[in-house]
Design a protein around this motif. Structure first.
Motif, PDB file in Angstrom:
ATOM      1  N   ILE A 131       2.098  16.698  -9.000  1.00 13.70           N
ATOM      2  CA  ILE A 131       2.672  16.899 -10.140  1.00 13.70           C
ATOM      3  C   ILE A 131       1.445  17.772 -10.783  1.00 13.70           C
ATOM      4  CG2 ILE A 131       3.308  16.327 -12.354  1.00 13.70           C
ATOM      5  CD1 ILE A 131       5.008  14.171 -11.213  1.00 13.70           C
ATOM      6  N   MET A 132       0.273  17.124 -10.890  1.00 10.39           N
ATOM      7  CA  MET A 132      -0.846  17.642 -11.632  1.00 10.39           C
ATOM      8  C   MET A 132      -1.389  18.891 -10.901  1.00 10.39           C
ATOM      9  SD  MET A 132      -1.132  15.656 -13.894  1.00 10.39           S
ATOM     10  CE  MET A 132      -2.717  16.188 -14.822  1.00 10.39           C
ATOM     11  N   THR A 133      -1.551  19.060  -9.395  1.00 14.69           N
ATOM     12  CA  THR A 133      -2.098  20.392  -8.679  1.00 14.69           C
ATOM     13  C   THR A 133      -0.764  21.258  -8.996  1.00 14.69           C
ATOM     14  OG1 THR A 133      -1.516  19.362  -6.975  1.00 14.69           O
ATOM     15  CG2 THR A 133      -3.562  18.719  -7.424  1.00 14.69           C
ATOM     16  N   SER A 134       0.402  21.068  -9.125  1.00 14.61           N
ATOM     17  CA  SER A 134       1.304  22.302  -9.247  1.00 14.61           C
ATOM     18  C   SER A 134       1.415  22.872 -10.523  1.00 14.61           C
ATOM     19  CB  SER A 134       2.578  21.667  -8.883  1.00 14.61           C
ATOM     20  OG  SER A 134       3.075  20.854  -9.902  1.00 14.61           O
ATOM     21  N   GLY A 135       0.807  22.537 -11.486  1.00 12.27           N
ATOM     22  CA  GLY A 135       0.452  23.125 -12.984  1.00 12.27           C
ATOM     23  C   GLY A 135       1.430  22.385 -13.961  1.00 12.27           C
ATOM     24  N   GLN A 136       1.936  21.320 -13.608  1.00 11.86           N
ATOM     25  CA  GLN A 136       2.851  20.904 -14.927  1.00 11.86           C
ATOM     26  C   GLN A 136       2.231  20.417 -15.898  1.00 11.86           C
ATOM     27  OE1 GLN A 136       5.973  20.783 -13.922  1.00 11.86           O
ATOM     28  NE2 GLN A 136       5.368  21.706 -11.881  1.00 11.86           N
ATOM     29  N   MET A 137       1.024  20.115 -16.060  1.00 16.82           N
ATOM     30  CA  MET A 137       0.269  19.983 -17.288  1.00 16.82           C
ATOM     31  C   MET A 137       0.045  21.324 -17.991  1.00 16.82           C
ATOM     32  SD  MET A 137      -0.895  17.827 -19.265  1.00 16.82           S
ATOM     33  CE  MET A 137      -0.794  16.287 -18.442  1.00 16.82           C
ATOM     34  N   TRP A 138      -0.383  22.434 -17.305  1.00 12.22           N
ATOM     35  CA  TRP A 138      -0.336  23.696 -17.828  1.00 12.22           C
ATOM     36  C   TRP A 138       0.812  24.058 -18.527  1.00 12.22           C
ATOM     37  CZ3 TRP A 138       1.449  28.583 -18.002  1.00 12.22           C
ATOM     38  CH2 TRP A 138       0.516  29.674 -18.404  1.00 12.22           C
TER      39      TRP A 138
ATOM     40  N   ARG B 177       0.773  -1.424   0.023  1.00  6.67           N
ATOM     41  CA  ARG B 177       0.037  -0.024  -0.177  1.00  6.67           C
ATOM     42  C   ARG B 177       1.012   1.264   0.085  1.00  6.67           C
ATOM     43  NH1 ARG B 177      -3.978  -0.547   4.820  1.00  6.67           N
ATOM     44  NH2 ARG B 177      -2.025  -1.033   5.710  1.00  6.67           N
ATOM     45  N   ASN B 178       2.087   1.284   0.601  1.00 10.30           N
ATOM     46  CA  ASN B 178       2.907   2.584   0.475  1.00 10.30           C
ATOM     47  C   ASN B 178       3.586   2.847  -0.656  1.00 10.30           C
ATOM     48  OD1 ASN B 178       2.613   2.460   3.492  1.00 10.30           O
ATOM     49  ND2 ASN B 178       4.274   1.601   4.003  1.00 10.30           N
ATOM     50  N   VAL B 179       3.680   1.748  -1.436  1.00 10.08           N
ATOM     51  CA  VAL B 179       4.331   2.005  -2.763  1.00 10.08           C
ATOM     52  C   VAL B 179       3.205   2.830  -3.683  1.00 10.08           C
ATOM     53  CG1 VAL B 179       5.087   0.877  -4.934  1.00 10.08           C
ATOM     54  CG2 VAL B 179       5.805   0.130  -2.804  1.00 10.08           C
ATOM     55  N   TRP B 180       2.034   2.023  -3.718  1.00  3.67           N
ATOM     56  CA  TRP B 180       0.897   2.684  -4.425  1.00  3.67           C
ATOM     57  C   TRP B 180       0.632   4.141  -3.811  1.00  3.67           C
ATOM     58  CZ3 TRP B 180      -0.100   1.182  -8.956  1.00  3.67           C
ATOM     59  CH2 TRP B 180       0.042  -0.356  -9.415  1.00  3.67           C
ATOM     60  N   ALA B 181       0.499   4.394  -2.591  1.00  3.98           N
ATOM     61  CA  ALA B 181       0.032   5.579  -2.142  1.00  3.98           C
ATOM     62  C   ALA B 181       1.447   6.662  -2.202  1.00  3.98           C
ATOM     63  CB  ALA B 181       0.073   5.507  -0.478  1.00  3.98           C
ATOM     64  N   PHE B 182       2.609   6.296  -2.383  1.00  6.05           N
ATOM     65  CA  PHE B 182       3.354   7.053  -2.488  1.00  6.05           C
ATOM     66  C   PHE B 182       3.344   7.493  -4.356  1.00  6.05           C
ATOM     67  CE2 PHE B 182       7.851   8.042  -4.258  1.00  6.05           C
ATOM     68  CZ  PHE B 182       8.238   9.206  -3.552  1.00  6.05           C
ATOM     69  N   SER B 183       3.240   6.529  -4.985  1.00 14.06           N
ATOM     70  CA  SER B 183       2.973   6.856  -6.572  1.00 14.06           C
ATOM     71  C   SER B 183       2.031   7.716  -6.711  1.00 14.06           C
ATOM     72  CB  SER B 183       2.887   5.537  -7.164  1.00 14.06           C
ATOM     73  OG  SER B 183       3.935   4.652  -7.024  1.00 14.06           O
ATOM     74  N   ALA B 184       0.580   7.338  -6.024  1.00 15.12           N
ATOM     75  CA  ALA B 184      -0.285   8.288  -6.178  1.00 15.12           C
ATOM     76  C   ALA B 184      -0.294   9.768  -5.779  1.00 15.12           C
ATOM     77  CB  ALA B 184      -1.624   7.715  -5.746  1.00 15.12           C
ATOM     78  N   LEU B 185       0.622   9.853  -4.746  1.00 14.93           N
ATOM     79  CA  LEU B 185       0.707  11.207  -4.043  1.00 14.93           C
ATOM     80  C   LEU B 185       1.589  12.058  -4.961  1.00 14.93           C
ATOM     81  CD1 LEU B 185       0.469  13.257  -1.813  1.00 14.93           C
ATOM     82  CD2 LEU B 185       2.495  11.749  -0.679  1.00 14.93           C
ATOM     83  N   CYS B 186       2.690  11.349  -5.866  1.00  8.99           N
ATOM     84  CA  CYS B 186       3.455  12.015  -6.609  1.00  8.99           C
ATOM     85  C   CYS B 186       2.898  12.663  -8.026  1.00  8.99           C
ATOM     86  CB  CYS B 186       4.947  11.158  -6.854  1.00  8.99           C
ATOM     87  SG  CYS B 186       5.813  10.726  -5.681  1.00  8.99           S
ATOM     88  N   PHE B 187       1.662  11.672  -8.193  1.00  6.29           N
ATOM     89  CA  PHE B 187       1.103  12.204  -9.450  1.00  6.29           C
ATOM     90  C   PHE B 187       0.356  13.167  -9.281  1.00  6.29           C
ATOM     91  CE2 PHE B 187      -2.917  11.909 -12.026  1.00  6.29           C
ATOM     92  CZ  PHE B 187      -2.446  11.742 -13.237  1.00  6.29           C
ATOM     93  N   VAL B 188      -0.402  13.084  -8.064  1.00  7.94           N
ATOM     94  CA  VAL B 188      -1.324  14.433  -7.550  1.00  7.94           C
ATOM     95  C   VAL B 188      -0.618  15.675  -7.339  1.00  7.94           C
ATOM     96  CG1 VAL B 188      -2.855  15.031  -5.721  1.00  7.94           C
ATOM     97  CG2 VAL B 188      -2.995  12.767  -6.682  1.00  7.94           C
TER      98      VAL B 188
ATOM     99  N   LEU C  66       4.763  22.947  -6.447  1.00  5.46           N
ATOM    100  CA  LEU C  66       5.124  21.842  -5.870  1.00  5.46           C
ATOM    101  C   LEU C  66       5.910  21.521  -4.633  1.00  5.46           C
ATOM    102  CD1 LEU C  66       5.014  18.663  -6.937  1.00  5.46           C
ATOM    103  CD2 LEU C  66       7.200  19.091  -8.306  1.00  5.46           C
ATOM    104  N   LEU C  67       7.064  22.165  -4.348  1.00  2.00           N
ATOM    105  CA  LEU C  67       7.719  21.810  -3.190  1.00  2.00           C
ATOM    106  C   LEU C  67       7.035  22.296  -1.949  1.00  2.00           C
ATOM    107  CD1 LEU C  67      11.240  23.406  -4.248  1.00  2.00           C
ATOM    108  CD2 LEU C  67      10.568  20.899  -3.877  1.00  2.00           C
ATOM    109  N   PHE C  68       6.083  23.496  -1.977  1.00  2.00           N
ATOM    110  CA  PHE C  68       5.382  23.886  -1.081  1.00  2.00           C
ATOM    111  C   PHE C  68       4.220  22.808  -0.809  1.00  2.00           C
ATOM    112  CE2 PHE C  68       5.973  28.631  -1.370  1.00  2.00           C
ATOM    113  CZ  PHE C  68       7.110  28.544  -0.714  1.00  2.00           C
ATOM    114  N   ASN C  69       3.534  22.168  -1.846  1.00  2.37           N
ATOM    115  CA  ASN C  69       2.395  20.971  -1.493  1.00  2.37           C
ATOM    116  C   ASN C  69       3.134  20.022  -0.925  1.00  2.37           C
ATOM    117  OD1 ASN C  69       0.524  22.822  -2.571  1.00  2.37           O
ATOM    118  ND2 ASN C  69       0.493  21.933  -4.585  1.00  2.37           N
ATOM    119  N   ALA C  70       4.418  19.564  -1.313  1.00  7.34           N
ATOM    120  CA  ALA C  70       4.822  18.268  -0.936  1.00  7.34           C
ATOM    121  C   ALA C  70       5.268  18.567   0.564  1.00  7.34           C
ATOM    122  CB  ALA C  70       6.289  18.186  -1.545  1.00  7.34           C
ATOM    123  N   ALA C  71       5.681  20.021   1.034  1.00  7.16           N
ATOM    124  CA  ALA C  71       5.983  20.018   2.408  1.00  7.16           C
ATOM    125  C   ALA C  71       4.675  19.983   3.469  1.00  7.16           C
ATOM    126  CB  ALA C  71       6.665  21.364   2.626  1.00  7.16           C
ATOM    127  N   VAL C  72       3.766  20.353   2.847  1.00  8.02           N
ATOM    128  CA  VAL C  72       2.571  20.451   3.591  1.00  8.02           C
ATOM    129  C   VAL C  72       2.059  18.986   3.819  1.00  8.02           C
ATOM    130  CG1 VAL C  72       0.174  21.126   3.600  1.00  8.02           C
ATOM    131  CG2 VAL C  72       1.740  22.957   3.023  1.00  8.02           C
TER     132      VAL C  72
END
Length: 313
Positions: A222-229, A209-220, A266-272
């Motif tokens: 990346i997307m919420t920080s504006g990389q797709m934009w 579960r930790n592997v999938w949780a970490f992968s999902a967290l990284c994806f979220v 991205l760094l701010f969101n990761a820190a929070v």
């Protein structure tokens, strides 16, 4: 009476003759300018201009062609990384037009470097680079003839849409083949396949579960920080004022952003997120009270630092 009529007729003939000569000179001058522009375009898709060429072939009449000019600062001492990135996209656009079957003399692409045409920058009251301007075949440039770089980015596709809007010239952007993406994807798949093969007798990590949780967290994140934009719009990494040398990493408008700004988010969101994870771990862990207090302290400090940085900007 006859004398007055004769003089009037003579004046009409002289006027018509002078008008015809002026019109002929105008057509000859225009033909020479178009021929010269076509010759330059055949050698370089983006014509390099200095102050003299700009005044002669862009500002001075007659002119029946449009010119899209990138004002830039490419010399190494200017340290304008954004200018180099924008120049690459501008070259892609100009090459797509130059080598297309629809190429005509309706529009030309040119560039003016600050160190080769500083007088042009002063003439246009321009204090930032890169800047894209469209000089129409008739009349003076309007406000919409200035490309909104900070809003639309400098991707060749975005520039092509703007050129089509200003000149009615449709340009299909054709990029040179780039094999870096497929090669990187193939390498990544090969590594994953190799690891799965080496651990083919123990694939429990796939159900961790930790592997999938970490992968999902990284994806979220990346997307919420504006990389797709960034991928769609292609904004500059930062903006450097060529006059003052000041570098801006945060965009002044709420309608756009720099790449550096998305990295900061991205760094701010990761820190929070890390702070919340640490607080949850301290609340549910079976560790001794001292370690749990330390974890709470670290998590709180992370979120406090982010709060201070955000409120200060």
């Amino acid at each position: 009476m006859f004398r007055n009529g004769f003089l009037l007729l003579l004046m009409s003939v002289v006027f018509y003759h002078e008008h015809a000569n002026a019109q002929k000179k105008k057509e000859t001058l225009l033909s020479e300018k178009v021929t010269q522009m076509m010759e330059w375009a055949s050698k370089r898709s983006v014509i390099r201009m200095n102050g003299d060429k700009f005044r002669r072939f862009v500002k001075a009449p007659p002119r029946n062609y449009s010119v899209v000019i990138m004002f830039t600062a490419l010399q190494p001492q200017r340290q304008c990384g954004v200018c180099r990135q924008a120049d690459e996209e501008f070259q892609v656009l100009a090459n797509s037009w130059r080598y297309s079957s629809a190429f005509t003399n309706r529009v030309f692409f040119a560039s003016v470097d600050f160190d080769e045409g500083s007088d042009v920058f002063q003439m246009l009251n321009m204090n930032s680079a890169p800047t894209f301007l469209h000089f129409p075949s008739k009349g003076k440039p309007r406000r919409s003839d200035t490309y909104e770089l900070q809003v639309r980015g400098f991707a060749a596709e975005q520039l092509a849409r703007w050129v089509a809007d200003r000149t009615d010239v449709q340009i299909r952007v054709i990029r040179p083949p780039n094999y870096a993406g497929p090669l990187l994807l193939g390498f990544l798949l090969a590594v994953i396949g190799g690891l799965a093969y080496l651990r083919r007798h123990n694939l429990e990590f796939l159900f961790n579960r930790n592997v999938w949780a970490f992968s999902a967290l990284c994806f979220v994140l990346i997307m919420t920080s504006g990389q797709m934009w960034n991928h769609i719009r292609g904004p500059p990494y930062a903006h450097k004022n060529p006059s003052t040398g000041q570098v801006s990493y945060i965009h002044g408008s709420s309608q756009a952003q720099f790449v550096a700004e998305t990295h900061i988010i991205l760094l701010f969101n990761a820190a929070v997120t890390m702070g919340i994870v640490l607080l949850c771990e301290a609340a549910t862990s079976d560790m001794d009270i001292g370690k749990r207090k330390s974890i709470v302290l670290y998590g709180t400090m992370l979120m406090w630092v982010v709060h201070v940085k955000v409120t200060s900007t």
